[in-house]
Motif scaffolding. Structure first.
Motif, short mmCIF file in Angstrom:
data_model
loop_
_atom_site.label_atom_id
_atom_site.label_comp_id
_atom_site.label_asym_id
_atom_site.label_seq_id
_atom_site.Cartn_x
_atom_site.Cartn_y
_atom_site.Cartn_z
N THR A 18 1.52 1.28 -0.03
CA THR A 18 0.21 0.63 -0.09
C THR A 18 -0.85 1.58 0.45
O THR A 18 -0.56 2.44 1.27
CB THR A 18 0.16 -0.63 0.79
OG1 THR A 18 0.36 -0.26 2.17
CG2 THR A 18 1.21 -1.64 0.40
N TYR A 87 0.97 8.93 -3.79
CA TYR A 87 2.17 9.30 -4.54
C TYR A 87 2.28 10.81 -4.72
O TYR A 87 3.37 11.38 -4.69
CB TYR A 87 2.15 8.62 -5.90
CG TYR A 87 3.45 8.71 -6.67
CD1 TYR A 87 4.55 7.92 -6.30
CD2 TYR A 87 3.59 9.58 -7.75
CE1 TYR A 87 5.74 7.99 -7.00
CE2 TYR A 87 4.78 9.65 -8.46
CZ TYR A 87 5.86 8.86 -8.07
OH TYR A 87 7.05 8.94 -8.76
N TYR A 105 4.51 -0.80 -5.24
CA TYR A 105 3.14 -0.54 -4.77
C TYR A 105 2.28 -1.77 -4.99
O TYR A 105 2.41 -2.47 -6.00
CB TYR A 105 2.56 0.63 -5.56
CG TYR A 105 1.16 1.05 -5.14
CD1 TYR A 105 0.94 1.76 -3.98
CD2 TYR A 105 0.06 0.74 -5.96
CE1 TYR A 105 -0.34 2.16 -3.61
CE2 TYR A 105 -1.22 1.14 -5.60
CZ TYR A 105 -1.41 1.86 -4.43
OH TYR A 105 -2.69 2.25 -4.07
N CYS A 107 -1.94 -3.04 -4.68
CA CYS A 107 -3.33 -2.67 -4.46
C CYS A 107 -4.18 -3.93 -4.49
O CYS A 107 -3.69 -5.02 -4.79
CB CYS A 107 -3.80 -1.66 -5.50
SG CYS A 107 -3.61 -2.21 -7.21
N VAL A 155 -4.89 4.46 -5.68
CA VAL A 155 -4.45 3.49 -6.69
C VAL A 155 -4.04 4.19 -7.97
O VAL A 155 -2.97 3.92 -8.54
CB VAL A 155 -5.56 2.45 -6.98
CG1 VAL A 155 -5.16 1.55 -8.14
CG2 VAL A 155 -5.85 1.61 -5.74
N TYR A 158 -0.50 5.98 -8.10
CA TYR A 158 0.66 5.11 -8.32
C TYR A 158 0.60 4.46 -9.70
O TYR A 158 1.64 4.26 -10.35
CB TYR A 158 0.75 4.05 -7.22
CG TYR A 158 1.32 4.59 -5.93
CD1 TYR A 158 2.69 4.63 -5.72
CD2 TYR A 158 0.48 5.07 -4.92
CE1 TYR A 158 3.22 5.13 -4.53
CE2 TYR A 158 0.99 5.58 -3.73
CZ TYR A 158 2.37 5.60 -3.55
OH TYR A 158 2.89 6.12 -2.37
N TRP A 159 -0.60 4.12 -10.16
CA TRP A 159 -0.75 3.49 -11.48
C TRP A 159 -0.26 4.43 -12.58
O TRP A 159 0.53 4.03 -13.45
CB TRP A 159 -2.20 3.10 -11.71
CG TRP A 159 -2.51 2.70 -13.12
CD1 TRP A 159 -3.31 3.37 -14.01
CD2 TRP A 159 -2.04 1.54 -13.81
NE1 TRP A 159 -3.38 2.69 -15.20
CE2 TRP A 159 -2.60 1.56 -15.12
CE3 TRP A 159 -1.21 0.48 -13.45
CZ2 TRP A 159 -2.35 0.58 -16.06
CZ3 TRP A 159 -0.96 -0.52 -14.39
CH2 TRP A 159 -1.52 -0.46 -15.68
N SER A 162 3.42 4.73 -12.54
CA SER A 162 4.10 3.55 -13.08
C SER A 162 4.12 3.56 -14.60
O SER A 162 5.04 3.02 -15.22
CB SER A 162 3.42 2.27 -12.57
OG SER A 162 2.17 2.06 -13.21
N VAL A 169 8.45 3.24 -10.54
CA VAL A 169 7.27 2.76 -9.82
C VAL A 169 6.79 1.45 -10.41
O VAL A 169 6.55 1.35 -11.62
CB VAL A 169 6.13 3.80 -9.87
CG1 VAL A 169 4.92 3.29 -9.08
CG2 VAL A 169 6.59 5.16 -9.34
N CYS A 171 3.73 -1.36 -10.01
CA CYS A 171 2.40 -1.62 -9.44
C CYS A 171 2.08 -3.11 -9.49
O CYS A 171 2.18 -3.73 -10.55
CB CYS A 171 1.33 -0.84 -10.20
SG CYS A 171 1.12 0.85 -9.64
N LYS A 173 -0.81 -6.21 -8.13
CA LYS A 173 -2.15 -6.47 -7.62
C LYS A 173 -2.09 -7.65 -6.65
O LYS A 173 -1.45 -8.67 -6.95
CB LYS A 173 -3.12 -6.79 -8.76
CG LYS A 173 -3.29 -5.64 -9.75
CD LYS A 173 -4.19 -6.06 -10.91
CE LYS A 173 -4.26 -4.96 -11.96
NZ LYS A 173 -5.06 -5.37 -13.14
N PHE A 274 -6.46 0.61 -16.23
CA PHE A 274 -6.34 -0.20 -15.01
C PHE A 274 -7.66 -0.88 -14.70
O PHE A 274 -8.73 -0.29 -14.87
CB PHE A 274 -5.93 0.66 -13.82
CG PHE A 274 -5.69 -0.13 -12.57
CD1 PHE A 274 -4.43 -0.61 -12.28
CD2 PHE A 274 -6.73 -0.42 -11.69
CE1 PHE A 274 -4.21 -1.36 -11.12
CE2 PHE A 274 -6.51 -1.16 -10.55
CZ PHE A 274 -5.25 -1.63 -10.26
#
Length: 298
Positions: A18, A87, A105, A107, A155, A158-159, A162, A169, A171, A173, A274
């Protein structure tokens, strides 16, 4: 660098990742409960006696200056570890496709992150030091001056991972977990390779996990009401529980602050696929329009 040089990852490692103030405590509790659901009775669960940070070890805190990792080397597999690191800072032995360790993860809307970070920073402000103003915190946050680097870069790291490695990974929310906690718990379990069986569904184990890990339940545990701090633990358990709400930013940020943060977010995430939720439902009659930052009747 210490992690790169000294940490020996295992294929079964699970990393709860996180950016600060995005639901770390909640995600730790959820993942711990999912993985250990057959080991404990819900009426006498470790989360009723210990803060999630004592059950899911914070990786950065267990890599000492001398390179020692003894405190986590002896943990049984699968090891549950927590991190705030971007990451991109993890060694290739943990992020390449040959590694089996997984990252979960979470966010959160940056407006709520800012407000939560501001409250948290002032709780930990040394005595005699004036509180950090919201205006100063806002200016620093917008400039990317933040723990573990700019929020938006954190963010996106990691996005993108993923998208490239969806089996490695996951992700989430914060707002989605709040809205559909049952579905998100099932999603995490599937990702970790421990899906809920039909028998567990009939026993409502998913519902039990969601209830156990809820803000209301955890914040009312005696262990999490403690405000004791020490040199080993400069942050008390109670410091991790404030409101846990979606949209509390509306009680703190001016329309101009909100508009600036929305513009930065739109610019940073443009073309990435995203986005955060565009509308925050405040009641059955009103919504907040992020374009004009005004309350409109539905």
């Amino acid at each position: 660098m210490l992690i790169d040089d000294h940490f020996n990852p295992r294929p079964t490692d699970i990393i709860v990742a996180t950016s600060p103030k995005c639901g770390t405590t909640w995600l730790r509790a959820l993942v711990f409960s999912i993985i250990n659901r057959n080991s404990f009775d819900f009426s006498d669960h470790p989360l009723r006696k210990a803060n999630p940070r004592d059950l899911v070890h914070f990786l950065e805190a267990h890599i000492r200056g001398d390179g020692s990792t003894a405190s986590i080397d002896g943990l049984p597999s699968p090891r549950l570890l927590s991190t705030h690191l971007p990451y991109s800072l993890f060694p290739e032995c943990m992020t390449d496709d040959t590694s089996a360790c997984r990252f979960v993860y979470i966010c959160r809307d940056p407006k709520d992150v800012l407000v939560s970070k501001w409250h948290f920073a002032n709780k930990l402000r040394p005595k005699g030091v004036p509180p950090l103003s919201l205006e100063e915190a806002f200016d620093l946050f917008c400039k990317g001056v933040s723990h573990y680097g700019p929020f938006w870069d954190h963010v996106l790291g990691y996005w993108k991972a993923s998208l490239e490695s969806p089996k490695k990974v996951l992700c989430l929310k914060y707002e989605d977990v709040k809205k559909e906690p049952l579905g998100c718990v099932r999603k995490v379990a599937n990702f970790l390779g421990v899906p809920f069986t039909p028998e567990e569904e009939n026993k409502e184990i998913v519902e039990e996990i969601v209830k156990l890990c809820s803000f209301e339940n955890m914040s009312n545990q005696d262990v999490n009401k403690s405000d004791t701090r020490s040199q080993e633990k400069p942050i008390s358990n109670s410091d991790f529980f404030r409101k846990g709400e979606v949209g509390d930013w509306v009680n703190h940020l001016s329309p101009q602050m909100s508009e600036i943060l929305d513009q930065i977010t739109e610019q940073k995430f443009q073309g990435t696929g995203f986005s955060f939720h565009r509308f925050l439902v405040l009641s059955s009659s009103y919504y907040l329009c992020p374009l004009c930052c005004s309350f409109n009747n539905v």
